[in-house]
Design a protein around this motif. Structure first.
Motif, PDB file in Angstrom:
ATOM      1  N   LEU A  95       0.730  -1.109   0.001  1.00 47.66           N
ATOM      2  CA  LEU A  95      -0.002   0.149  -0.035  1.00 47.66           C
ATOM      3  C   LEU A  95       0.729   1.300  -0.082  1.00 47.66           C
ATOM      4  CD1 LEU A  95      -2.821   1.267   0.065  1.00 47.66           C
ATOM      5  CD2 LEU A  95      -2.648   1.082   2.432  1.00 47.66           C
ATOM      6  N   THR A  96       1.857   1.379   0.673  1.00 47.31           N
ATOM      7  CA  THR A  96       2.880   2.416   0.845  1.00 47.31           C
ATOM      8  C   THR A  96       3.896   2.325  -0.139  1.00 47.31           C
ATOM      9  OG1 THR A  96       3.831   1.244   2.447  1.00 47.31           O
ATOM     10  CG2 THR A  96       2.143   2.839   3.181  1.00 47.31           C
ATOM     11  N   ARG A  97       4.094   1.247  -0.838  1.00 45.11           N
ATOM     12  CA  ARG A  97       4.924   1.111  -1.662  1.00 45.11           C
ATOM     13  C   ARG A  97       6.455   1.542  -1.006  1.00 45.11           C
ATOM     14  NH1 ARG A  97       2.121   4.258  -6.878  1.00 45.11           N
ATOM     15  NH2 ARG A  97       3.972   3.625  -7.810  1.00 45.11           N
ATOM     16  N   ARG A  98       6.673   0.685  -0.160  1.00 47.74           N
ATOM     17  CA  ARG A  98       8.057   1.003   0.689  1.00 47.74           C
ATOM     18  C   ARG A  98       8.399  -0.382   1.211  1.00 47.74           C
ATOM     19  NH1 ARG A  98       5.710   4.231   5.878  1.00 47.74           N
ATOM     20  NH2 ARG A  98       5.026   2.631   6.836  1.00 47.74           N
ATOM     21  N   VAL A  99       9.911  -0.193   1.575  1.00 48.93           N
ATOM     22  CA  VAL A  99      10.435  -1.204   2.607  1.00 48.93           C
ATOM     23  C   VAL A  99      10.602  -0.430   4.068  1.00 48.93           C
ATOM     24  CG1 VAL A  99      12.491  -2.703   3.089  1.00 48.93           C
ATOM     25  CG2 VAL A  99      11.375  -2.446   0.476  1.00 48.93           C
ATOM     26  N   THR A 100      10.341  -1.247   5.000  1.00 52.96           N
ATOM     27  CA  THR A 100      10.478  -0.699   6.387  1.00 52.96           C
ATOM     28  C   THR A 100      10.971  -1.625   7.543  1.00 52.96           C
ATOM     29  OG1 THR A 100       8.262  -1.724   7.133  1.00 52.96           O
ATOM     30  CG2 THR A 100       7.956   0.557   6.135  1.00 52.96           C
ATOM     31  N   ARG A 101      11.417  -1.001   8.559  1.00 50.11           N
ATOM     32  CA  ARG A 101      12.040  -1.685   9.538  1.00 50.11           C
ATOM     33  C   ARG A 101      11.521  -1.411  10.653  1.00 50.11           C
ATOM     34  NH1 ARG A 101      17.705  -0.632   9.668  1.00 50.11           N
ATOM     35  NH2 ARG A 101      17.586   0.866  11.135  1.00 50.11           N
ATOM     36  N   THR A 102      11.188  -2.667  11.428  1.00 49.35           N
ATOM     37  CA  THR A 102      10.582  -2.347  12.778  1.00 49.35           C
ATOM     38  C   THR A 102      11.509  -2.595  13.932  1.00 49.35           C
ATOM     39  OG1 THR A 102       8.312  -3.336  12.138  1.00 49.35           O
ATOM     40  CG2 THR A 102       8.747  -3.375  14.505  1.00 49.35           C
ATOM     41  N   GLU A 103      11.703  -1.213  14.860  1.00 52.65           N
ATOM     42  CA  GLU A 103      12.845  -1.358  15.570  1.00 52.65           C
ATOM     43  C   GLU A 103      12.539  -2.103  16.947  1.00 52.65           C
ATOM     44  OE1 GLU A 103      15.841   0.788  14.963  1.00 52.65           O
ATOM     45  OE2 GLU A 103      14.900   0.042  12.905  1.00 52.65           O
ATOM     46  N   HIS A 104      13.414  -2.333  17.697  1.00 52.76           N
ATOM     47  CA  HIS A 104      13.196  -3.063  18.971  1.00 52.76           C
ATOM     48  C   HIS A 104      12.185  -2.449  19.988  1.00 52.76           C
ATOM     49  CE1 HIS A 104      16.054  -6.307  18.013  1.00 52.76           C
ATOM     50  NE2 HIS A 104      17.097  -5.240  18.084  1.00 52.76           N
ATOM     51  N   ASP A 105      11.814  -1.286  19.731  1.00 54.86           N
ATOM     52  CA  ASP A 105      10.770  -0.462  20.461  1.00 54.86           C
ATOM     53  C   ASP A 105       9.472  -0.482  19.930  1.00 54.86           C
ATOM     54  OD1 ASP A 105      11.176   1.270  18.611  1.00 54.86           O
ATOM     55  OD2 ASP A 105      12.054   2.870  19.927  1.00 54.86           O
ATOM     56  N   GLY A 106       9.364  -1.200  18.725  1.00 49.80           N
ATOM     57  CA  GLY A 106       8.486  -1.143  18.163  1.00 49.80           C
ATOM     58  C   GLY A 106       8.249   0.118  17.121  1.00 49.80           C
ATOM     59  N   SER A 107       8.879   1.160  16.908  1.00 54.58           N
ATOM     60  CA  SER A 107       8.886   2.094  15.954  1.00 54.58           C
ATOM     61  C   SER A 107       8.949   1.524  14.610  1.00 54.58           C
ATOM     62  CB  SER A 107       9.683   3.280  16.293  1.00 54.58           C
ATOM     63  OG  SER A 107      10.991   3.058  16.282  1.00 54.58           O
ATOM     64  N   VAL A 108       8.515   2.232  13.594  1.00 52.14           N
ATOM     65  CA  VAL A 108       8.720   1.757  12.227  1.00 52.14           C
ATOM     66  C   VAL A 108       9.676   2.907  11.315  1.00 52.14           C
ATOM     67  CG1 VAL A 108       7.802   0.883  10.062  1.00 52.14           C
ATOM     68  CG2 VAL A 108       6.765   0.307  12.239  1.00 52.14           C
ATOM     69  N   ILE A 109      10.536   2.499  10.784  1.00 52.89           N
ATOM     70  CA  ILE A 109      11.346   3.367  10.113  1.00 52.89           C
ATOM     71  C   ILE A 109      11.194   3.000   8.616  1.00 52.89           C
ATOM     72  CG2 ILE A 109      12.974   3.946  11.913  1.00 52.89           C
ATOM     73  CD1 ILE A 109      15.206   2.589  10.317  1.00 52.89           C
ATOM     74  N   VAL A 110      11.333   4.052   7.454  1.00 50.19           N
ATOM     75  CA  VAL A 110      11.318   3.583   6.099  1.00 50.19           C
ATOM     76  C   VAL A 110      12.728   3.524   5.667  1.00 50.19           C
ATOM     77  CG1 VAL A 110      10.658   4.674   4.061  1.00 50.19           C
ATOM     78  CG2 VAL A 110       9.217   4.924   5.909  1.00 50.19           C
ATOM     79  N   LEU A 111      12.788   2.390   5.074  1.00 48.43           N
ATOM     80  CA  LEU A 111      14.336   2.110   4.191  1.00 48.43           C
ATOM     81  C   LEU A 111      14.353   2.561   2.788  1.00 48.43           C
ATOM     82  CD1 LEU A 111      14.956  -1.266   6.091  1.00 48.43           C
ATOM     83  CD2 LEU A 111      15.684   0.895   6.761  1.00 48.43           C
TER      84      LEU A 111
END
Length: 306
Positions: A95-111
C-alpha cells in the motif's frame, strides 16, 4: 513415496530420502487467511510472523503454546518479511510502496520508498546479507488491483531488483526481469537467486529462478536460469546449509540441488507462496499455503535468520 494421501514427502532422487524420516508428517498449524506470504522466524521470541495480504494484516504464531494472534493490523498490505542480523523485522509493504524496518521499541522506519525521485512499484520480497545490505524485489502486483494493495500508476520504468547499502543508499542491481519475486543468497553469499513470475501478466512469460554471481559492492553478473517451475510459480524460497533451494509451487514445496536438479517435493493441499526455516535448530520448515500455515521437520538447516 508420498505420506498420507497426497500430503508429505515425495522422492524423485534417492538422496532426498536422507532429508526426512518416514514418521515425520506435515502439520497444519493454523488456517483462516486469504493469501499467506512472507514468513519470518524470530528465534529470541520463538515465534513466526507472516503476512495475510488481502486481509491487510500480519499474523503471529507462538511456538511455546501454538497460539495465533494478529501481529499488526492494518499492515499496509505487507508481503515479504525477513529478520536482519540485529533481530529486527524488515517488511515489504504494497500500500505504501516501501520497505520498512520495525525497531526493537516497536517504532517503524522507512528504508526505501522511491528510486531516483520516483515511487517504487510495490516491494515484494526482501533479504539481508551479512554485510547489512538489504536486497528487495519490486514487481507491480500491489498496484495492479485493490485486492493486495491499491491501483496506482507505475512510476518506475519497469520491475526491478534493488539493494540498500549499509549507509542507506539505494542502487538498482537488476533490470531485466518481468516480475521479480522471491530471492535468497547461497550459504556463502557468492550467489543470489531471484525468481521471475512474469507469466502472471505475460503470455509465455517466465516462471523460473535465476542465479547471479555477487561481486564487489553488490554488483551482479550472470543471471542464467537455475530452475523452471513444473507446477505453477516459483514464488518465495529459502536455501539450506548444503545450498539446496526449497521453493514454493502450486503443489507444495520443491527441493532443488545446487546444480538445478529437483530431488523431491513436499506435497501441500494448497498453493504455496513462501517458506522459511525456523525452530531452535532451524530445521523446521514453515510453509505459507494459500489459507493456512504449515510446518514440517527436515534433516537439514536453514542458513540465515528469518
Amino acid at each position: 513415496m508420498i505420506i498420507s494421501e497426497g500430503v508429505g514427502f515425495e522422492v524423485i532422487e534417492q538422496e532426498y530420502k536422507m532429508l526426512f524420516a518416514p514418521h515425520i508428517h506435515v502439520e497444519r498449524l493454523w488456517t483462516g487467511a486469504r493469501w499467506c506470504e512472507g514468513p519470518a522466524w524470530f528465534a529470541a521470541g520463538r515465534y513466526l510472523v507472516w503476512s495475510d495480504i488481502p486481509n491487510n494484516r500480519m499474523m503471529r504464531w507462538d511456538e511455546t503454546d501454538g497460539s495465533v494472534s494478529v501481529f499488526r493490523a492494518p499492515s499496509n498490505f505487507s508481503n515479504g518479511n525477513t529478520v536482519d542480523r540485529q533481530g529486527r523485522l524488515v517488511s515489504c509493504e504494497h500500500l505504501t510502496r516501501r520497505v520498512t524496518r520495525t525497531e526493537h521499541d516497536g517504532s517503524v522506519i522507512v528504508l526505501a520508498d522511491s528510486f531516483e525521485g520516483k515511487r517504487l512499484n510495490s516491494p515484494n520480497d526482501v533479504v539481508v546479507s551479512s554485510d547489512g545490505s538489504i536486497w528487495f524485489t519490486d514487481p507491480f502486483y500491489g498496484i495492479a488491483t485493490d485486492y493486495e494493495g491499491k491501483v496506482c500508476p507505475l512510476e518506475q520504468d519497469g520491475c526491478h531488483v534493488y539493494r540498500i547499502d549499509p549507509q542507506g543508499g539505494i542502487d538498482r542491481v537488476a533490470d531485466d526481469f518481468v516480475q521479480p519475486n522471491g530471492l535468497a543468497f547461497s550459504p556463502d553469499e557468492r550467489f543470489l537467486y531471484i525468481a521471475d513470475t512474469g507469466i502472471t501478466h505475460q503470455e509465455d512469460g517466465p516462471a523460473h529462478i535465476r542465479r547471479f554471481e555477487v561481486g564487489e559492492n553488490g554488483r551482479l553478473s550472470g543471471g542464467s536460469v537455475f530452475a523452471t517451475s513444473t507446477s505453477g510459480l516459483y514464488d518465495g524460497f529459502r536455501i539450506d546449509r548444503e545450498g539446496r533451494v526449497w521453493t514454493s509451487s502450486a503443489e507444495g514445496v520443491h527441493c532443488i540441488r545446487p546444480d538445478g536438479v529437483m530431488i523431491g517435493k513436499i506435497r501441500i493441499p494448497e498453493i504455496v507462496a513462501n517458506v522459511t526455516f525456523g525452530g531452535a535448530m532451524r530445521n523446521r520448515l514453515f510453509i505459507c499455503g494459500t489459507t493456512s500455515l504449515y510446518s514440517v521437520y527436515v534433516f537439514t538447516n536453514g542458513t540465515t535468520p528469518g
